[in-house]
Structure formats: C-alpha cells, structure tokens
Design a protein around this motif. Sequence first.
Motif, short mmCIF file in Angstrom:
data_model
loop_
_atom_site.label_atom_id
_atom_site.label_comp_id
_atom_site.label_asym_id
_atom_site.label_seq_id
_atom_site.Cartn_x
_atom_site.Cartn_y
_atom_site.Cartn_z
N GLY A 180 0.72 -1.18 0.03
CA GLY A 180 0.19 0.00 -0.16
C GLY A 180 0.83 1.12 -0.09
O GLY A 180 0.42 2.34 0.21
N GLN A 181 2.11 1.29 -0.33
CA GLN A 181 2.96 2.32 -0.25
C GLN A 181 2.92 3.13 -1.35
O GLN A 181 3.29 4.31 -1.18
CB GLN A 181 4.34 1.84 -0.13
N TYR A 182 2.22 2.79 -2.34
CA TYR A 182 2.17 3.77 -3.60
C TYR A 182 0.66 3.88 -4.19
O TYR A 182 0.44 3.71 -5.34
CB TYR A 182 3.01 2.98 -4.84
N ASP A 183 -0.23 3.72 -3.03
CA ASP A 183 -1.70 3.80 -3.21
C ASP A 183 -2.08 5.23 -3.53
O ASP A 183 -3.43 5.34 -3.67
CB ASP A 183 -2.56 3.13 -2.11
N ASP A 184 -1.30 6.34 -3.59
CA ASP A 184 -2.00 7.66 -3.74
C ASP A 184 -1.83 7.87 -5.15
O ASP A 184 -0.86 7.55 -5.96
CB ASP A 184 -1.10 8.64 -2.84
N PRO A 185 -2.86 8.44 -5.62
CA PRO A 185 -2.76 8.82 -7.07
C PRO A 185 -2.04 10.03 -7.40
O PRO A 185 -1.61 10.93 -6.68
CB PRO A 185 -4.25 9.56 -7.53
N ILE A 186 -1.15 9.70 -8.24
CA ILE A 186 -0.12 10.88 -8.72
C ILE A 186 0.13 10.96 -10.15
O ILE A 186 -0.31 10.02 -11.14
CB ILE A 186 1.51 10.64 -8.17
N PRO A 187 0.57 12.28 -10.58
CA PRO A 187 0.80 12.31 -12.29
C PRO A 187 2.25 11.48 -12.32
O PRO A 187 3.21 11.43 -11.73
CB PRO A 187 1.04 13.75 -12.22
N VAL A 188 2.12 10.79 -13.68
CA VAL A 188 3.24 9.79 -14.11
C VAL A 188 3.65 10.30 -15.54
O VAL A 188 2.86 11.24 -16.01
CB VAL A 188 2.97 8.70 -14.14
N PHE A 189 4.79 9.91 -16.05
CA PHE A 189 5.24 10.14 -17.50
C PHE A 189 4.33 9.27 -18.27
O PHE A 189 4.18 9.82 -19.34
CB PHE A 189 6.76 9.98 -17.52
N TRP A 190 4.17 8.05 -17.86
CA TRP A 190 3.37 7.15 -18.91
C TRP A 190 2.70 6.12 -18.17
O TRP A 190 2.92 5.92 -16.79
CB TRP A 190 4.38 6.38 -19.87
N ALA A 191 1.56 5.74 -18.70
CA ALA A 191 0.66 4.70 -18.01
C ALA A 191 0.74 3.50 -18.99
O ALA A 191 0.71 3.57 -20.04
CB ALA A 191 -0.74 5.28 -18.18
N THR A 192 0.55 2.33 -18.30
CA THR A 192 0.93 1.13 -19.10
C THR A 192 -0.21 0.77 -19.83
O THR A 192 -1.42 1.01 -19.78
CB THR A 192 0.81 -0.23 -18.02
N GLY A 193 0.18 0.01 -21.04
CA GLY A 193 -0.80 -0.38 -22.07
C GLY A 193 -1.38 -1.64 -21.80
O GLY A 193 -2.13 -2.05 -22.42
N ALA A 194 -1.03 -2.21 -20.53
CA ALA A 194 -1.79 -3.38 -20.32
C ALA A 194 -3.05 -3.17 -19.87
O ALA A 194 -4.19 -3.85 -19.75
CB ALA A 194 -1.00 -3.91 -18.83
N ALA A 195 -3.43 -2.13 -19.05
CA ALA A 195 -4.79 -1.46 -18.79
C ALA A 195 -4.90 0.02 -18.63
O ALA A 195 -4.76 0.70 -17.57
CB ALA A 195 -4.88 -1.77 -17.27
N LEU A 196 -4.81 0.56 -19.86
CA LEU A 196 -4.83 1.96 -20.15
C LEU A 196 -6.13 2.67 -20.48
O LEU A 196 -6.99 2.11 -21.49
CB LEU A 196 -3.74 2.30 -21.24
N THR A 197 -6.51 3.53 -19.57
CA THR A 197 -7.83 4.23 -19.99
C THR A 197 -7.55 5.67 -20.53
O THR A 197 -6.85 6.48 -19.85
CB THR A 197 -8.63 4.22 -18.82
N VAL A 198 -8.17 5.83 -21.79
CA VAL A 198 -7.84 7.05 -22.27
C VAL A 198 -9.15 7.89 -22.61
O VAL A 198 -10.18 7.30 -22.72
CB VAL A 198 -7.02 6.87 -23.61
N ARG A 199 -9.02 9.24 -22.90
CA ARG A 199 -10.12 9.85 -23.42
C ARG A 199 -10.19 9.59 -25.04
O ARG A 199 -9.07 9.93 -25.57
CB ARG A 199 -9.85 11.24 -23.21
N THR A 200 -10.97 8.59 -25.51
CA THR A 200 -11.04 8.57 -27.04
C THR A 200 -10.49 9.58 -27.96
O THR A 200 -9.84 9.31 -28.73
CB THR A 200 -12.20 7.85 -27.23
#
Length: 355
Positions: A180-200
């Motif tokens: 649970g050490q990384y459970d806070d939402p944060i801005p990142v450089f990239w999000a994984t394509g394994a489960a990537l949610t985008v604005r279409t």
Amino acid sequence: MTQQNTDNRTDNRTDNAAKEAPRCAVIILNWNGEALLRRYLPFVAANTGSCGTVIVADNGSTDGSLALLASDFPGVEVWPFDQNYGFAGGYNRALALAAEKGYEYTVLLNSDVETPDGWLEPLIDFLDAHPDVAAVQPKILADTQRDTFEYAGASGGFIDKHGFPYCRGRILGTCEKDHGQYDDPIPVFWATGAALTVRTKIYLEVGGLDEKFFAHMEEIDLCWRMLLAEWQIYAVPTSYVYHLGGGSLPASNPRKTYLNFRNNLLLLHKNLPDSTRRRKLFVRRVLDTVAFAKFALTFDFANARAVLRAHRDFRRMRPDYTAHPATDLLDTRPDTRHNILTAYYLRSRRHFSQL
C-alpha cells in the motif's frame, strides 16, 4: 393524454437511455489468444459493471478464439479484423470504431488481465473529476504473485534522463512487494498499455499508437505526445488489476529484446527536440553497446544480434520522423532527473521510494 405530454415522455426516455448507455469501451485486443480469453475474459465480463461495454477486437485470429467468443461469451461484442495489425495497429482501428460509436472513454486492456469487482469505476470517476487528464492506469499486480507489483506498469510509469523506463514499484528487473506504499494517485510520465484508460477523442487527436513500433513502448510514446500536448497522465491505484505478463513474448526472447531496443531509440528520436536529440542518442548508443557486450560475453548471441538488428533498423526508420517538438521533457520535468542504471547498479537502489 395530450400530444405534448407524449412527446415529453418520449424525450425523457431518450435522455434516460443516453444517460444509462455505457460511456466506456473496454477493448481487449486478441490474436490467437483462445487460452487467455478462456482464463481471463470471464472476470472482465462479470466485473466491468454498467459503465463499460466489453469488446474483443480480434486481430485476424486463426485459432478457436472466435468460436469460443460466440459459444461462451454471447454478451461480449466482437469486432473482427481481417489480419494481425499488431498491438498498435489493432488498437488504432478499434479506437476509431469506438469513437464512431460515441464512447467517451476507452480502456486498452490486455487479454491476460484479471479485473476484480469495481475496477473500472475509480478510473472513470478520476477522469470525470480531472478534465486536464488524458489517460490513467490502475495499480498493476502480478497474477502469479498477487502481493507483488507486475513489471509492465506497477503503480505508474516514469522515464529517466537517458530514456530508460521504470515504474513506481518496479526498477529494471526488480518488482517490489505491494504494502500500500504507492496507493496515492500521482501524475506520471506514462501509463501502462496493459490497462490504459484514455479519452477516446484525445487518443485519436494525438495520433494514437505509432504502428511502426508494432509492439512494446508504444504506450510510452503515446503518453509522451499527450504530455507534449499539455495533457496530464495519472496512476490511480484505488483501482487495481492482476496481470499475467509475458503472455506474448517472455522477457528473454530475442524478438522482445529487438523491439525494446529499437523502439526505445525511436521513442527518443521522435520526441526529443533538435537541440538535444543527437547528444542523448549518442549516450544511448554507448549504453546499448555495453548491453551488447554483456550479452556477447555471457554467450547470449541471439540477444546480442537482436541489439545489432535494433540499431540497424533504427537507422533505416529514423528518416520517417522529420517533425520534432520544441520542448525536451527529459530536461524540463523533475521526474526525469534520475539515472536509473547508476541508481540500480552502483547505489543498490531497488525501490522507487529510495530514488
């Protein structure tokens, strides 16, 4: 009943139907993945909920995938393509269809991902609440070791000063336990394509996934272009999924080595400005030479040859990219200041929190 009242009731029914219609397409791209569909699709179909439509976009499969979908998953939509367009090409075609059908959001979901109940709502809620965010990812845990972050994304992706990807929860080949050490939402450089949610719409506006990549690192390139277009990318660990990983190619496969090395060079070449691109690519060539030597000295000649092929094909492909941005994100973002190789090998920093 007056005609006006009848019209009002009809309008209300239409409005309610529009409100209730799923706003998110959850798209699994499949190519000859019958076994993975049989194992993982039941969880996606059962746990996605009313805010998402589950869709399998089939990349010209020749196994029993389509027959399985027809017999066992009649409630799942199937979008069949005539051939294998790769990860990038298949998803570009699928998201163009999703846009035509009016889906505001799209999840690019690997076929080897198990989704628990309620996994999608936090991602949609976050995008609804943050109109400046173009893409989000959940926390990615290993399906075979569920207390451990999974290699492909962990709790959000970053890139170091030399263009090497790493994650919150995974540095190079070391994946941390999840406490649970990384459970806070944060801005990142990239999000994984394994489960990537985008604005279409934004996905399509920035050009989608680069089909020349075929597979591997294409989501990092996509997110880089979103950042250059002044959108934000976030990890939202209140949602989590379990990823098998290596479902297409194992980490030691020379084909995967080739794609990772070639696409990382392309990633830097196309997204760095003229002012810094040549210098940073020279450094990467030096570092890749070290990697080649390591493969050769350990008699792993297949992967050594893969590095050479990657550089050869990069030289051939780089003239395809003539337009470059004015901004060097590797120099302007605070999260790109690290040297992951030095931190990992010389300073023994194995955890993201130690950087």
